[in-house]
Each structure stands twice: as structure tokens, then as C-alpha cells.
Motif scaffolding. Structure first.
Motif, PDB file in Angstrom:
ATOM      1  N   ALA A   1       1.418  -8.872  11.672  1.00 24.43           N
ATOM      2  CA  ALA A   1       2.438  -8.147  10.912  1.00 24.43           C
ATOM      3  C   ALA A   1       2.154  -6.650  10.958  1.00 24.43           C
ATOM      4  O   ALA A   1       1.005  -6.213  10.998  1.00 24.43           O
ATOM      5  CB  ALA A   1       2.465  -8.641   9.467  1.00 24.43           C
ATOM      6  N   GLY A   2       3.196  -5.873  10.932  1.00 26.69           N
ATOM      7  CA  GLY A   2       3.044  -4.419  10.983  1.00 26.69           C
ATOM      8  C   GLY A   2       2.264  -3.889   9.798  1.00 26.69           C
ATOM      9  O   GLY A   2       2.379  -4.400   8.686  1.00 26.69           O
ATOM     10  N   ARG A   3       1.461  -2.865  10.024  1.00 25.06           N
ATOM     11  CA  ARG A   3       0.673  -2.254   8.965  1.00 25.06           C
ATOM     12  C   ARG A   3       1.365  -0.985   8.493  1.00 25.06           C
ATOM     13  O   ARG A   3       1.610  -0.065   9.261  1.00 25.06           O
ATOM     14  CB  ARG A   3      -0.733  -1.906   9.472  1.00 25.06           C
ATOM     15  CG  ARG A   3      -1.523  -3.102   9.990  1.00 25.06           C
ATOM     16  CD  ARG A   3      -1.835  -4.095   8.878  1.00 25.06           C
ATOM     17  NE  ARG A   3      -2.705  -3.506   7.877  1.00 25.06           N
ATOM     18  CZ  ARG A   3      -4.026  -3.499   7.969  1.00 25.06           C
ATOM     19  NH1 ARG A   3      -4.614  -4.035   9.025  1.00 25.06           N
ATOM     20  NH2 ARG A   3      -4.759  -2.973   7.009  1.00 25.06           N
ATOM     21  N   ALA A   4       1.699  -0.960   7.207  1.00 28.69           N
ATOM     22  CA  ALA A   4       2.313   0.230   6.628  1.00 28.69           C
ATOM     23  C   ALA A   4       1.243   1.299   6.403  1.00 28.69           C
ATOM     24  O   ALA A   4       0.040   1.046   6.520  1.00 28.69           O
ATOM     25  CB  ALA A   4       3.002  -0.137   5.314  1.00 28.69           C
ATOM     26  N   GLU A   5       1.686   2.484   6.072  1.00 27.84           N
ATOM     27  CA  GLU A   5       0.753   3.577   5.811  1.00 27.84           C
ATOM     28  C   GLU A   5      -0.194   3.184   4.677  1.00 27.84           C
ATOM     29  O   GLU A   5       0.204   2.607   3.669  1.00 27.84           O
ATOM     30  CB  GLU A   5       1.529   4.830   5.420  1.00 27.84           C
ATOM     31  CG  GLU A   5       0.640   6.032   5.146  1.00 27.84           C
ATOM     32  CD  GLU A   5       1.439   7.254   4.743  1.00 27.84           C
ATOM     33  OE1 GLU A   5       0.817   8.292   4.441  1.00 27.84           O
ATOM     34  OE2 GLU A   5       2.684   7.175   4.730  1.00 27.84           O
ATOM     35  N   ALA A   6      -1.478   3.498   4.883  1.00 24.48           N
ATOM     36  CA  ALA A   6      -2.502   3.104   3.910  1.00 24.48           C
ATOM     37  C   ALA A   6      -2.316   3.843   2.593  1.00 24.48           C
ATOM     38  O   ALA A   6      -2.071   5.048   2.560  1.00 24.48           O
ATOM     39  CB  ALA A   6      -3.891   3.373   4.477  1.00 24.48           C
ATOM     40  N   LEU A   7      -2.460   3.092   1.492  1.00 24.88           N
ATOM     41  CA  LEU A   7      -2.398   3.670   0.155  1.00 24.88           C
ATOM     42  C   LEU A   7      -3.790   4.005  -0.374  1.00 24.88           C
ATOM     43  O   LEU A   7      -3.942   4.913  -1.197  1.00 24.88           O
ATOM     44  CB  LEU A   7      -1.724   2.693  -0.809  1.00 24.88           C
ATOM     45  CG  LEU A   7      -0.281   2.296  -0.505  1.00 24.88           C
ATOM     46  CD1 LEU A   7       0.180   1.208  -1.485  1.00 24.88           C
ATOM     47  CD2 LEU A   7       0.632   3.514  -0.579  1.00 24.88           C
ATOM     48  N   PHE A   8      -4.802   3.226   0.067  1.00 28.26           N
ATOM     49  CA  PHE A   8      -6.172   3.406  -0.396  1.00 28.26           C
ATOM     50  C   PHE A   8      -7.119   3.256   0.790  1.00 28.26           C
ATOM     51  O   PHE A   8      -6.796   2.611   1.784  1.00 28.26           O
ATOM     52  CB  PHE A   8      -6.539   2.362  -1.456  1.00 28.26           C
ATOM     53  CG  PHE A   8      -5.716   2.428  -2.716  1.00 28.26           C
ATOM     54  CD1 PHE A   8      -6.108   3.232  -3.776  1.00 28.26           C
ATOM     55  CD2 PHE A   8      -4.547   1.687  -2.829  1.00 28.26           C
ATOM     56  CE1 PHE A   8      -5.357   3.288  -4.933  1.00 28.26           C
ATOM     57  CE2 PHE A   8      -3.790   1.733  -3.986  1.00 28.26           C
ATOM     58  CZ  PHE A   8      -4.190   2.544  -5.044  1.00 28.26           C
ATOM     59  N   ASP A   9      -8.306   3.816   0.644  1.00 32.55           N
ATOM     60  CA  ASP A   9      -9.332   3.612   1.666  1.00 32.55           C
ATOM     61  C   ASP A   9      -9.888   2.192   1.595  1.00 32.55           C
ATOM     62  O   ASP A   9     -10.092   1.546   2.619  1.00 32.55           O
ATOM     63  CB  ASP A   9     -10.477   4.618   1.480  1.00 32.55           C
ATOM     64  CG  ASP A   9     -10.045   6.051   1.740  1.00 32.55           C
ATOM     65  OD1 ASP A   9      -9.352   6.287   2.752  1.00 32.55           O
ATOM     66  OD2 ASP A   9     -10.386   6.932   0.920  1.00 32.55           O
ATOM     67  N   PHE A  10     -10.144   1.720   0.377  1.00 33.00           N
ATOM     68  CA  PHE A  10     -10.723   0.398   0.185  1.00 33.00           C
ATOM     69  C   PHE A  10      -9.873  -0.408  -0.790  1.00 33.00           C
ATOM     70  O   PHE A  10      -9.256   0.154  -1.699  1.00 33.00           O
ATOM     71  CB  PHE A  10     -12.150   0.494  -0.396  1.00 33.00           C
ATOM     72  CG  PHE A  10     -13.172   1.111   0.518  1.00 33.00           C
ATOM     73  CD1 PHE A  10     -13.924   0.325   1.371  1.00 33.00           C
ATOM     74  CD2 PHE A  10     -13.386   2.480   0.503  1.00 33.00           C
ATOM     75  CE1 PHE A  10     -14.880   0.898   2.203  1.00 33.00           C
ATOM     76  CE2 PHE A  10     -14.341   3.060   1.326  1.00 33.00           C
ATOM     77  CZ  PHE A  10     -15.092   2.262   2.183  1.00 33.00           C
TER      78      PHE A  10
END
Length: 316
Positions: A133-142
């Protein structure tokens, strides 16, 4: 009229295996419901009812006239008398018609080596999880999904995280918070406690983190159990940091999961984790509940039971 599967628990704990088996078996035509042990009317006609019991220490005789009894062992006992309870569960419980164990370790702990057939019903993940599945822009590092408590040693993990990254890396904590841990870390503005979320929301949130944290305690009974979060992160194709608890190490080896494994709380530089291979090529099918249930042998057992039970009155 087909068999009824009556899932019996002795507490109000959440068991994903019950939800998964209910959905799977209802699609096959079985009727399923869940009840507490104290609410079971053992005087009723149980001739077409399979009692599927999540086992604590309940050494009462099996109900007469039932279609079958399944004992499912999901964990070792906790508390001061945990070892004594486990010995009792192995030797004092009545013999069921089938036994299920979450892991091979639990099978070795509780199985009597008698004539009762058994299977392994491990942890599973929903079939909608797909590493492609496509990965959206990261909201958090961890991101971390799971129980947040002193008993799970969560503060030890958070203290090590802060010691390594300070305020420089963001972390979201998803799951029920106990022992006032969120208040104790309120000054750490880069750590967000989101509380307990519905499963889909929790997984969609952690999917938008760069690294999935898979810390699991070293004390019993957790040490020898693989955490569901490890499987979920892998099934979403994520990069994973894991500590070297025996359950983590065993599951990583067994299923070929890519993970950076640290001794206890030794977090590496963030760039090291970013350079680690993710799990985008991981095949989650082996962890989907359908596969887990099929491998347990429970479907074949239920079909065999169904062939032997009497037809309802008026249908002979």
C-alpha cells in the motif's frame, strides 16, 4: 441447524483470536457467541454446542452432553502464584476434546502429552494490511502501538528514547495509558500520547511513522510471547526497531521479518535506522488470520464433531 460455538472467558479481556475466529467460522455457517464463564447455563441442551474456553485456572468438571470442549491457552499466568496456577492448568484441568496454544512455547508448558489432539493458534493480523500500500507523508519519526504501563516497562523505553534523541525526534504512543505515564512525560513535547484508538485508526496512524517501535518486556509471561505489533508493522511494510526479548527474536527469525534488534534499550542513531531495509517485500499472507486459523486444525476438528452430533429433534 449447525453447531453453535460458545466462546467462554473468565475475564473481560480483549482476545483478538475470538473476533477473528468468530468472523471466519460464521462465514462457514457456524453460529458464534461469547459469554462469561459465570453466565453459562450448563443445564441447558448443549448437544450441538461446542464450548470454546479461553483458559484460566478453572478445574470444574466438563458439562455433560456437550458436543465438544476446546481449551485455548493464550498466555502463562501472572501474579504471585503464577507458577502454581500454570502447574494446576497443566495437570488439574479436565481433559477437553481439543487444545489450542498461542505458541509452541505454551504448548510445551501446558500440553499433557495425552491423547487429546491439539493445534497452534498464533497471533494474526487483519487481511487489509498490505506492505505494498502507498505510504503517505510521515507524521512522526517513531510510532508505538500497545499497552503503555509500568508493568510493560514503558518508562524504561521512553527514558532510553529521550536519552538518545532528546527533543530531536518525534514519537506517537498509541494504546491505553496506565499509571499516569502520559502525565509523567507531559514536558516531553515531542512524545504524543494518542490513547486507545480503533484498530484501523491505530494502524493507519502508525503506518504514517518512519519507524515502528517494538519493545516487549523481558519478564514472564511476556518474554516468550511475540507481540502483535511486530506482525502489524511487518504487514504494513514498515522499518522496525525491536529490543532483543526472546519473543521478538524468535518471531523475527521464524517469519523473516526485517528489523534492527537492539540489546535492551540501545537506540542507534536515527540515520542508522533509516538506512535499514523495510518490509515492503514481506508477504503478510502467512500472518493473516485465515492462514493462522487454517493451520491450527480447528476447522477440521469442528467438521468432525459436526458429523457425530445428533440432529435436532424433529429433523432426524
Amino acid at each position: 441447524m449447525t453447531l453453535e460455538i460458545l466462546f467462554v472467558t473468565g475475564d473481560g479481556a480483549y482476545y483478538p483470536s475470538i473476533d477473528a475466529c468468530t468472523g471466519y467460522l460464521e462465514n462457514m455457517g457456524y453460529r458464534c457467541r461469547r459469554t462469561a464463564l459465570e453466565d453459562v447455563d450448563f443445564a441447558q441442551d448443549l448437544s450441538r454446542t461446542v464450548i470454546w474456553q479461553i483458559m484460566g485456572f478453572f478445574p470444574r468438571p466438563l458439562p455433560p452432553g456437550r458436543a465438544a470442549v476446546i481449551h485455548e491457552f493464550r498466555s502463562r499466568s501472572v501474579g504471585r502464584f503464577g507458577v502454581a496456577k500454570d502447574i494446576g492448568k497443566r495437570f488439574l484441568l479436565p481433559k477437553p476434546d481439543y487444545r489450542l496454544f498461542q505458541t509452541g512455547y505454551l504448548e510445551k508448558t501446558f500440553n499433557r502429552r495425552d491423547t487429546v489432539p491439539f493445534g497452534i493458534l498464533g497471533l494474526g493480523v487483519p487481511e487489509y494490511l498490505d506492505p505494498r500500500a502507498g505510504r503517505a507523508e510521515a507524521l512522526f519519526d517513531f510510532g508505538y502501538v500497545g499497552q503503555i504501563s509500568d508493568e510493560r516497562k514503558t518508562p524504561d523505553m521512553l527514558d532510553a528514547f529521550i536519552a538518545k534523541y532528546g527533543h530531536g525526534r518525534s514519537l506517537c504512543m498509541i494504546g491505553p495509558v496506565r499509571d499516569g505515564i502520559d502525565s509523567r512525560y507531559a514536558s516531553q513535547t515531542n512524545i504524543r500520547f494518542l490513547g486507545k484508538l480503533p484498530q484501523r485508526d491505530a494502524l493507519e496512524t502508525v503506518r504514517r511513522c518512519k519507524i515502528g517501535l517494538c519493545y516487549f518486556p523481558y519478564h514472564m509471561p511476556h518474554a516468550m510471547q511475540p507481540p502483535t505489533k511486530l506482525y502489524e508493522y511487518a504487514a504494513m511494510g514498515m522499518r522496525i526497531w525491536a529490543n532483543d526479548s526472546p519473543g521478538n527474536v524468535q518471531a523475527i527469525r521464524e517469519f523473516g521479518i526485517n528489523a534492527y534488534v537492539s540489546k535492551r534499550f540501545a537506540f542507534p542513531d536515527f540515520e542508522v535506522l533509516e538506512a535499514q531495509p523495510d518490509n515492503s517485500a514481506f508477504d503478510p499472507g502467512v500472518l493473516h488470520w485465515k492462514s493462522i486459523i487454517d493451520r491450527s486444525g480447528i476447522v477440521e476438528f469442528l467438521r468432525a464433531v459436526e458429523r457425530t452430533v445428533p440432529a435436532p429433534r424433529g429433523m432426524a
